[in-house]
Structures are given as structure tokens and as C-alpha cells.
Write a protein that holds these residues in place. Structure first.
Motif, short mmCIF file in Angstrom:
data_model
loop_
_atom_site.label_atom_id
_atom_site.label_comp_id
_atom_site.label_asym_id
_atom_site.label_seq_id
_atom_site.Cartn_x
_atom_site.Cartn_y
_atom_site.Cartn_z
N PRO A 150 -39.41 4.14 21.48
CA PRO A 150 -39.84 3.61 20.17
C PRO A 150 -41.18 2.89 20.24
O PRO A 150 -41.95 2.92 19.27
CB PRO A 150 -38.71 2.66 19.76
N MET A 276 -35.49 2.81 12.70
CA MET A 276 -36.67 3.67 12.63
C MET A 276 -37.47 3.43 11.35
O MET A 276 -38.36 4.21 10.99
CB MET A 276 -36.24 5.13 12.70
N MET A 367 -35.15 10.24 18.34
CA MET A 367 -36.54 9.78 18.45
C MET A 367 -37.53 10.85 18.88
O MET A 367 -38.69 10.82 18.43
CB MET A 367 -36.62 8.57 19.37
#
Length: 474
Positions: A150, A276, A367
């Protein structure tokens, strides 16, 4: 290769056993397993995403070296290996398909293995002999896929915005403003519902587009603030397990210096790796920009339509022959390309939204898809705007006579008569003009609705098309 031309191998081991690895490769056994497991698209990680991951590894090596978590010698070797990759070397070693193991572990280990093996070479050791520099124990010290990936999406997004989209968007705005000045004295017929509307200045059309893009630039800059809050240091599940107490703050400081961005640790590391939302926010701003870019590109195509049977109020620069069978045909290919790219960006945004809500508990496993789609959206939109500006907007010319012809002939000119002869009389004049082909001026004068002098003032296209500026309150 040996002297007989046969490929040579080294043996590497992981928790699942041993495998032969081609001796010349810098990736290792976990990357090999990923290559075998995911022969899906042939799409490899975007260079900007690789840069983002390697920058993280450089920053963490510096921090861990300073904090005594790895030896200065190993830290320096990892940093040197990272710098080589950032300079363009070993790029063919990042080979894991975009569609891969959830959360991005496969790509993450690909990066760890390449840097470890190059660091080993720099220290005079053989690739694959991980005792001195280990992909997990040294390159990945204090880290996890859970916090690295991330963070890499954030950094990759910032890099792509700064290097690609922001400059292209600013360039498009400047080019449109230049054309606005060039075309400011040209009056054309406005159109609403694709029907005649009141006269407008061609320059104001371009100025409006410039303002639209300028507003989108502001929205993107605002959305990108979310990308500057890092979850790096959360390690496994956001707990910070196996990290030095000062690591989180120090690595954020180092990354800020490397990127020249005001990066900072997230107030809650677990939240930063679960949600997210920052990527959805930026992607939404990209989708919003793409939608208006489609509108602008369609407007350019309409205004350039023809040359004999369309509007042809402007001429887009011809950049290539437009037909394999019709000689002399030129198409608005740059505007067409723009729309196609924007449709793709909208599709990427939909996939990002679906992936963002698909995480469970302490991790979002989608991701890799978000990383590719977000960075790809930024870069193809930036490349598109740069190409559209250079090969289309800068070369647009105006067909003054055609613009004047349509403006003078528009039935919507009757709108200016409303305050003088009333709405119903004006509607009757418009209807008669359409049925008989007579001009509005001729009918008004024949019916004695206005004097010639007053009519000339009311139907002055130059005055009618001057925009009213908002009065700023004091």
C-alpha cells in the motif's frame, strides 16, 4: 551459459523445497514459483511501480542501517543495488504478472530477491548465497507485504502524478488559454441540444475548456494529499512487529527527502493498510477528469466535422492519412484516441472500486490490481493529454467565414428580440424564417416590429457574444 552453450543453474531453497534458478538471473526461487503460477496476461509491473517499491527498499535499508538493525555494510550494498535499479539497470528482472498472489507478495519478493542478489554481487558473493544478504532477513527487515505494497501504491501514484499527469495537464491548460486569446474575436453560433443557440465567442469555448481542466488539476492535487500518509512501519497486520521503535518515523523522513514530498506516518498503521479509500479517491478524480476530456474531445470532433458536409468551424491539424480507401481523407485521430484512453481510465476506476471493497479483516488482497490500474490510469491520461496538446490543440486553426455564416444564420438570434417585441412575436418570427428562408432581420423589418437602427443594435453579434463577468462581492 557454459562453453557448450548449455544453460547453467544455481540451487535455491525456500520453505517448500529446492529449485534450479538460471544462474544469470537476479530474481530467486519465490519469483520463479510466481512465474509458474501466474502465466495470465503477460503484463509486467509498471516501471513507476518498480521505482516506488525500490525507493521503499532504499529508504528502509538506510533507516535499518542507522538504527543498527542490519550492518552498515549490508545496508550500503542494498542502497547501491537500489540506486542501480533506479538508474535503469536490471529492469528485465521484474517479471511477475500483474495478476498474481493477493496483496502483492509475489512482486514484493521479486523486488527483495533482485536487490539481495545484486547486493551480494557488490559484496563479492555469489547470487543465491543468502547468508550475508537475505531477501527476507535483510532487504525486508522490519517490513511486510502488508505495509510495503500500500505504501508503494501511494508513492507510485505520487511519482506518476508529478512526472506525467500534472505537467501534461498544465500544458493542456496553457495551450487552450493561448488558443482562447487567438480566437477571442471570432463569433460562432452556440448550440444546445445540437440545435441553434445564441452566438458565442470561439475563444470563450477554449477558455471554458481551460477552466474545466484547471478545476480538475485542483481536484487531483487535493485528492493526492491522501497518498502522503504512509502505513509503512505497520509490518504484519499493522502491529509494527519486528520493527525498531524509531523506524516508522525515520523511514517516513527518508522517503520524504528522496521524493521531495511531505510524507508522514499514518496516525493508525492498521487503518492505513486496510482501507483503500485514498486510491479510490484519486481514481475518482481521474475518472472525473477523463469524463470531461471525452466531452472536450467530442466537441473538437464535432466542430471539425466535414470538410464539406459538417460544421467545419475549426480545423484540427491532420497528422496522418485517414482512410485506406478514400484518398485525401483526414480524421481527428488525436481526439479519437483521447476518448478511447478516457474510456479505459473509467474502466480502471470501476475495477479499483470493486477491488477496494474486497478486503477482509486486516488486509486487502486485491492490491496488485489497484496498483496497476491506478498508476496506469495516471500515466496513460498524462501521456494522452501531452500528445493531444502537442499534435492537436497547438495546431488548431479557425474557419472564420464558416463561424460567421453560422452565427449570422442562427435562428437563436431571435432570443435577443424578446425584450423588444415579446416572446410570442419572436417565436412567430423564428417560425416564419424557418418556413420561408427569409432572415430574421428581413421579417422584423417587413412587419414593422422594430426600426432598422434599433434592430442593428439588438442583433449586433459582436455585442451579443460578449460574456458577462460575475461581479465579485466586496
Amino acid at each position: 551459459m557454459n562453453a557448450l552453450g548449455n544453460m547453467s543453474f544455481r540451487i535455491e531453497r525456500d520453505s517448500m523445497g529446492e529449485r534450479q534458478i538460471p544462474a544469470e538471473t537476479y530474481y530467486g526461487i519465490q519469483t520463479l514459483r510466481a512465474i509458474e503460477n501466474f502465466p495470465i496476461s503477460g503484463l509486467k509491473p509498471l516501471p513507476t511501480y518498480v521505482d516506488a517499491c525500490v525507493l521503499i527498499k532504499k529508504a528502509t535499508a538506510i533507516a535499518n542501517g542507522e538504527l543498527g538493525c542490519i550492518t552498515p555494510e549490508v545496508a550500503q550494498a542494498i542502497v547501491q543495488a537500489a540506486d542501480e535499479v533506479l538508474s535503469g539497470k536490471l529492469r528485465d528482472q521484474f517479471v511477475v504478472d500483474v495478476y498474481q498472489a493477493g496483496a502483492g507478495t509475489s512482486h514484493h519478493m521479486n523486488v527483495n530477491e533482485v536487490l539481495a542478489n545484486r547486493a551480494l554481487e557488490l559484496l563479492g558473493d555469489e547470487k543465491g548465497n543468502y547468508k550475508r544478504v537475505n531477501p527476507n532477513d535483510h532487504v525486508n527487515y522490519g517490513q511486510s507485504t502488508n505495509d510495503v505494497i500500500p505504501t508503494a501504491i501511494r508513492i507510485g501514484g505520487l511519482l506518476a502524478l508529478e512526472h506525467t499527469l500534472y505537467p501534461a495537464l498544465s500544458g493542456a491548460i496553457a495551450a487552450l488559454d493561448t488558443k482562447a486569446e487567438e480566437f477571442q474575436d471570432i463569433v460562432r453560433s452556440g448550440r444546445t441540444h445540437l440545435q441553434d443557440a445564441v452566438p458565442v465567442r470561439l475563444g470563450e469555448n477554449f477558455r471554458a475548456w481551460a477552466q474545466i481542466l484547471s478545476d480538475h488539476l485542483t481536484r487531483l492535487e487535493t485528492a493526492s494529499q491522501d497518498l502522503m500518509v504512509l502505513g509503512l512501519g505497520g509490518s504484519a497486520a499493522g502491529t509494527g512487529l519486528n520493527t525498531h521503535p524509531q523506524y516508522c518515523d525515520r523511514v517516513a523522513q527518508i522517503l520524504s527527502q528522496l521524493l521531495d514530498q511531505p510524507l508522514r506516518p499514518a496516525p493508525h498503521l492498521m487503518a492505513a493498510m486496510q482501507s483503500m479509500a485514498p486510491f479510490v479517491n484519486v481514481s475518482g478524480a481521474l475518472r472525473n477528469l477523463a469524463q470531461d476530456c471525452v466531452k472536450i474531445s467530442h466537441d473538437l470532433r464535432l466542430m471539425d466535422s466535414g470538410p464539406k458536409t459538417g460544421l467545419k468551424e475549426i480545423q484540427l491539424p491532420p497528422v496522418q492519412p485517414g482512410s485506406s480507401i478514400m484518398p485525401g481523407k483526414y480524421n481527428p485521430v488525436m481526439a479519437e484516441m483521447t476518448s478511447m484512453v478516457c474510456f479505459q481510465v473509467m474502466g480502471y476506476d470501476s475495477a479499483i472500486a470493486l477491488a477496494a471493497q474486497a478486503g477482509q479483516l486486516e488486509l486487502n488482497v486485491m492490491m496488485p490490481l489497484i496498483a496497476y490500474n491506478l498508476i496506469q490510469s495516471i500515466e496513460i491520461l498524462g501521456n494522452t493529454l501531452a500528445a493531444l496538446t502537442e499534435r492537436c490543440i497547438n495546431g488548431i486553426t479557425a474557419n472564420r467565414d464558416r463561424c460567421a455564416y453560422y452565427a449570422e444564420g442562427s435562428l437563436a438570434l431571435v432570443t435577443a428580440l424578446n425584450p423588444h417585441i415579446g416572446y410570442l412575436n419572436a417565436a412567430a418570427v423564428a417560425k416564419e424564417s424557418l418556413e420561408t428562408g427569409k432572415s430574421l432581420r428581413q421579417i422584423v423589418l417587413e412587419q414593422g416590429l422594430m426600426s432598422a437602427e434599433d434592430l442593428a443594435k439588438v442583433l449586433d453579434l459582436e455585442q451579443m457574444s460578449i460574456m458577462t463577468k460575475p461581479q465579485t462581492a466586496t
